[in-house]
Motif scaffolding. Structure first.
Motif, mmCIF file in Angstrom:
data_model
loop_
_atom_site.group_PDB
_atom_site.id
_atom_site.type_symbol
_atom_site.label_atom_id
_atom_site.label_comp_id
_atom_site.label_asym_id
_atom_site.label_seq_id
_atom_site.Cartn_x
_atom_site.Cartn_y
_atom_site.Cartn_z
ATOM 1 N N LEU A 145 0.825 -1.204 0.000
ATOM 2 C CA LEU A 145 0.000 0.000 0.000
ATOM 3 C C LEU A 145 0.863 1.259 0.000
ATOM 4 C CD1 LEU A 145 -2.940 1.016 0.054
ATOM 5 C CD2 LEU A 145 -2.782 1.041 2.553
ATOM 6 N N SER A 146 2.013 1.189 0.666
ATOM 7 C CA SER A 146 2.934 2.329 0.668
ATOM 8 C C SER A 146 3.393 2.660 -0.745
ATOM 9 C CB SER A 146 4.165 2.029 1.537
ATOM 10 O OG SER A 146 3.896 2.227 2.897
ATOM 11 N N THR A 147 3.710 1.633 -1.514
ATOM 12 C CA THR A 147 4.172 1.851 -2.888
ATOM 13 C C THR A 147 3.070 2.461 -3.734
ATOM 14 O OG1 THR A 147 5.739 0.025 -2.721
ATOM 15 C CG2 THR A 147 5.111 0.710 -4.936
ATOM 16 N N GLN A 148 1.841 1.966 -3.555
ATOM 17 C CA GLN A 148 0.726 2.538 -4.307
ATOM 18 C C GLN A 148 0.528 4.011 -3.958
ATOM 19 O OE1 GLN A 148 -0.459 0.563 -6.701
ATOM 20 N NE2 GLN A 148 1.047 -0.845 -5.819
ATOM 21 N N ALA A 149 0.744 4.359 -2.684
ATOM 22 C CA ALA A 149 0.541 5.742 -2.247
ATOM 23 C C ALA A 149 1.716 6.645 -2.600
ATOM 24 C CB ALA A 149 0.279 5.771 -0.742
ATOM 25 N N TYR A 150 2.927 6.186 -2.298
ATOM 26 C CA TYR A 150 4.104 7.044 -2.493
ATOM 27 C C TYR A 150 4.542 7.128 -3.949
ATOM 28 C CZ TYR A 150 5.010 7.813 2.470
ATOM 29 O OH TYR A 150 4.916 8.218 3.779
ATOM 30 N N GLN A 151 4.689 5.966 -4.595
ATOM 31 C CA GLN A 151 5.145 5.992 -5.983
ATOM 32 C C GLN A 151 3.985 6.257 -6.948
ATOM 33 O OE1 GLN A 151 6.766 3.778 -3.661
ATOM 34 N NE2 GLN A 151 8.236 5.467 -3.798
ATOM 35 N N GLY A 152 2.798 5.702 -6.647
ATOM 36 C CA GLY A 152 1.646 5.943 -7.507
ATOM 37 C C GLY A 152 1.055 7.325 -7.305
ATOM 38 N N GLY A 153 0.831 7.689 -6.036
ATOM 39 C CA GLY A 153 0.258 8.997 -5.740
ATOM 40 C C GLY A 153 1.294 10.104 -5.721
ATOM 41 N N GLY A 154 2.316 9.933 -4.889
ATOM 42 C CA GLY A 154 3.334 10.969 -4.739
ATOM 43 C C GLY A 154 4.163 11.196 -5.981
ATOM 44 N N ARG A 155 4.712 10.109 -6.546
ATOM 45 C CA ARG A 155 5.557 10.229 -7.752
ATOM 46 C C ARG A 155 4.722 10.307 -9.027
ATOM 47 N NH1 ARG A 155 9.819 11.538 -5.004
ATOM 48 N NH2 ARG A 155 11.030 9.887 -4.012
ATOM 49 N N GLN A 156 3.451 9.977 -8.940
ATOM 50 C CA GLN A 156 2.526 10.021 -10.073
ATOM 51 C C GLN A 156 2.963 9.112 -11.219
ATOM 52 O OE1 GLN A 156 2.541 14.489 -10.288
ATOM 53 N NE2 GLN A 156 0.329 14.271 -10.020
ATOM 54 N N LEU A 157 3.457 7.924 -10.867
ATOM 55 C CA LEU A 157 3.820 6.954 -11.891
ATOM 56 C C LEU A 157 2.567 6.373 -12.532
ATOM 57 C CD1 LEU A 157 6.800 5.095 -10.180
ATOM 58 C CD2 LEU A 157 6.907 6.647 -12.124
ATOM 59 N N ASP A 158 2.719 5.901 -13.751
ATOM 60 C CA ASP A 158 1.597 5.395 -14.531
ATOM 61 C C ASP A 158 0.897 4.231 -13.832
ATOM 62 O OD1 ASP A 158 0.156 5.187 -17.212
ATOM 63 O OD2 ASP A 158 0.956 3.167 -16.975
ATOM 64 N N GLU A 213 10.716 15.297 0.780
ATOM 65 C CA GLU A 213 9.873 15.739 -0.332
ATOM 66 C C GLU A 213 8.956 16.885 0.119
ATOM 67 O OE1 GLU A 213 9.777 15.061 -3.457
ATOM 68 O OE2 GLU A 213 11.139 13.338 -3.581
ATOM 69 N N SER A 214 8.328 17.547 -0.859
ATOM 70 C CA SER A 214 7.499 18.716 -0.579
ATOM 71 C C SER A 214 6.176 18.323 0.074
ATOM 72 C CB SER A 214 7.207 19.473 -1.879
ATOM 73 O OG SER A 214 6.350 18.687 -2.702
ATOM 74 N N LEU A 215 5.527 19.302 0.692
ATOM 75 C CA LEU A 215 4.225 19.069 1.308
ATOM 76 C C LEU A 215 3.197 18.675 0.246
ATOM 77 C CD1 LEU A 215 3.012 19.149 4.143
ATOM 78 C CD2 LEU A 215 2.256 21.490 3.671
ATOM 79 N N ILE A 216 3.330 19.222 -0.952
ATOM 80 C CA ILE A 216 2.423 18.869 -2.048
ATOM 81 C C ILE A 216 2.558 17.384 -2.379
ATOM 82 C CG2 ILE A 216 1.935 19.234 -4.500
ATOM 83 C CD1 ILE A 216 2.768 22.146 -4.125
ATOM 84 N N PHE A 217 3.787 16.877 -2.378
ATOM 85 C CA PHE A 217 4.036 15.450 -2.612
ATOM 86 C C PHE A 217 3.272 14.614 -1.587
ATOM 87 C CE2 PHE A 217 6.417 11.674 -1.322
ATOM 88 C CZ PHE A 217 6.637 11.013 -2.519
ATOM 89 N N PHE A 218 3.379 14.986 -0.316
ATOM 90 C CA PHE A 218 2.735 14.205 0.738
ATOM 91 C C PHE A 218 1.216 14.371 0.732
ATOM 92 C CE2 PHE A 218 7.096 14.355 2.450
ATOM 93 C CZ PHE A 218 7.279 12.991 2.605
ATOM 94 N N ASP A 219 0.730 15.502 0.233
ATOM 95 C CA ASP A 219 -0.714 15.642 0.044
ATOM 96 C C ASP A 219 -1.209 14.616 -0.976
ATOM 97 O OD1 ASP A 219 -1.318 17.695 1.847
ATOM 98 O OD2 ASP A 219 -0.803 19.270 0.398
ATOM 99 N N ARG A 220 -0.447 14.440 -2.058
ATOM 100 C CA ARG A 220 -0.817 13.449 -3.073
ATOM 101 C C ARG A 220 -0.753 12.034 -2.494
ATOM 102 N NH1 ARG A 220 2.591 16.608 -6.654
ATOM 103 N NH2 ARG A 220 4.190 14.981 -6.532
ATOM 104 N N VAL A 221 0.257 11.777 -1.672
ATOM 105 C CA VAL A 221 0.387 10.462 -1.037
ATOM 106 C C VAL A 221 -0.820 10.180 -0.156
ATOM 107 C CG1 VAL A 221 1.745 9.066 0.574
ATOM 108 C CG2 VAL A 221 2.911 10.506 -1.102
ATOM 109 N N ARG A 222 -1.175 11.148 0.684
ATOM 110 C CA ARG A 222 -2.314 10.957 1.586
ATOM 111 C C ARG A 222 -3.603 10.748 0.804
ATOM 112 N NH1 ARG A 222 -5.326 15.199 5.658
ATOM 113 N NH2 ARG A 222 -6.217 13.634 7.097
ATOM 114 N N ASN A 223 -3.798 11.530 -0.245
ATOM 115 C CA ASN A 223 -5.008 11.381 -1.054
ATOM 116 C C ASN A 223 -5.116 9.982 -1.639
ATOM 117 O OD1 ASN A 223 -5.794 14.020 -0.563
ATOM 118 N ND2 ASN A 223 -4.880 14.832 -2.437
#
Length: 212
Positions: free
Chosen positions: A101-114, A160-170
């Motif tokens: 789930l961390s990978t889905q949130a951090y790399q998928g949400g935060g990094r915005q990978l495909d 990483e930026s706060l915006i990055f972590f906002d995407r992760v949380r979302n």
């Protein structure tokens, strides 16, 4: 009694360490003593070496988002095949500090990978393996990072930026809404309330699954 795989998830500063201790205490109160603790990335010699690269990087070479993703999965499958699955086969209970789930949130949400690329990779590497229960410790990024900073120096990802972590949380919240095996805990509350919520949640889950 068959072994189960319980994972604690959340942003930096969400209180995962306290949550893991609380989960272990509840399990022991229910006569479940054969516990194995894991963390991701890490947990085997190869996975720990990858953890160091992911957390700290190398001064002379930037780590790309896809390379980071592949390193997480390399570390994860080493841990699953060499530690988690063998423990479960012996009816041990595994408590994990982070999992896929961390990978889905951090790399998928935060990094915005495909998403399609990540789905294909996850399905091929994990082959349907997932935790029996995930407790997602939900906390606003600003509060979590403040707590994390109070613990000491931040690692490469924590910077990483706060915006990055906002995407992760979302992404965490989105995934939790669509998976009944993920239970959200409001980690912004005082510690005593958070601990009580974890205890009650786990006790209810154990009763539902016939382990109490």
């Amino acid at each position: 009694m068959s072994g189960k795989f319980i994972v604690i998830e959340g942003l930096e500063g969400a209180g995962k360490t306290t949550a893991i201790k609380t989960v272990a205490d509840v399990l022991k109160q229910n006569r479940i003593f054969d516990l194995v603790y894991t963390r991701e990335p890490g947990g085997t010699p190869i996975a720990e070496a990858l953890r160091n690269l992911i957390k700290n990087g190398l001064d002379n070479e930037p780590l790309t988002a896809k390379a980071e993703l592949l390193m997480f999965y390399a570390a994860r499958i080493q841990l699953i095949d060499n530690v988690i699955k063998p423990a479960l086969s012996k009816n041990q209970w595994v408590i994990g500090d982070r999992h896929d789930l961390s990978t889905q949130a951090y790399q998928g949400g935060g990094r915005q990978l495909d998403n399609q690329f990540m789905t294909i990779l996850r399905e091929n590497v994990l082959d349907g393996f997932k935790p029996d229960l995930t407790l997602y410790m939900d906390i606003p990024p600003g509060l979590g990072l403040k707590r994390a900073l109070a613990r000491g120096e931040l690692d490469r990802i924590e910077q990483e930026s706060l915006i990055f972590f906002d995407r992760v949380r979302n992404r965490y919240q989105e995934l939790a809404q669509h998976d009944s095996s993920i239970i959200t805990i409001d980690a912004s509350q005082p510690l005593e309330q958070v601990t009580q919520m974890i205890r009650q949640t786990l006790k209810t889950w154990l009763i539902k699954h016939g382990n109490q």
